[in-house]
Design an enzyme around this catalytic site. Structure first.
Site, PDB file in Angstrom:
ATOM      1  CB  CYS A 109      -6.304 -44.564  43.744  1.00 47.23           C
ATOM      2  SG  CYS A 109      -5.994 -42.872  43.238  1.00 47.23           S
ATOM      3  CB  CYS A 160     -10.259 -38.501  39.314  1.00 50.69           C
ATOM      4  SG  CYS A 160      -9.937 -40.270  39.486  1.00 50.69           S
TER       5      CYS A 160
END
Length: 151
Positions: free
Chosen positions: A54, A123
């Site tokens: 990402c 994350c």
């Protein structure tokens, strides 16, 4: 008389933004502990991690006092709002903990606190990895010979 069809609405209606009761928005809009510490200092550990999938990159630094307690933490993150919020929360959580206590912080706890959706779990994983990398760097600086022996 014509029967009115009940329209089923999705919640929230498309295009409407609601204030989240979860702190992810607050940590994104008002991140805590942004910045850097002196990476050359013996009592500062630096963790730099990234997720190639990402493009998120997270730098997290801790400053440890002579008693082994984390007295300060800073971060710089290049990534989405969830990555920034995860970094911000991680720095808040490590402060005041010992090095060993900080190792117990798990990505699942970060994700739960921030109410991250499954698609953003990477994350919180990055934040946990950054904490561990910073702690490992700090420990290596305390006993450089031990790190050389392990390689």
């Amino acid at each position: 008389e014509e029967k009115k069809k009940k329209r089923r609405l999705t919640y929230p209606p498309k295009g409407v933004l609601l204030r989240s009761p979860c702190p992810v928005v607050d940590h994104y809009e008002n991140p805590r502990n942004v910045g850097s510490l002196d990476k050359t200092s013996k009592n500062v550990g630096t963790g730099l991690v990234g997720a190639p999938a990402c493009g998120d990159v997270m730098k997290l630094q801790i400053q440890v006092d002579e008693k082994g307690k984390i007295v300060d933490a800073r971060f710089k993150t290049f990534g989405c709002g969830s990555a920034i919020a995860s970094s911000s929360l991680a720095t808040e959580w490590v402060k005041g903990k010992t090095v060993e206590e900080a190792l117990t912080i798990k990505n699942t706890d970060i994700a739960k606190e921030l109410c991250l959706p499954p698609v953003k779990l990477h994350c919180s994983m990055l934040a946990e990895d950054a904490i561990k990398a910073a702690l490992a760097d700090y420990k290596l600086k305390q006993d450089p010979k031990k790190g050389e022996a392990e390689q």
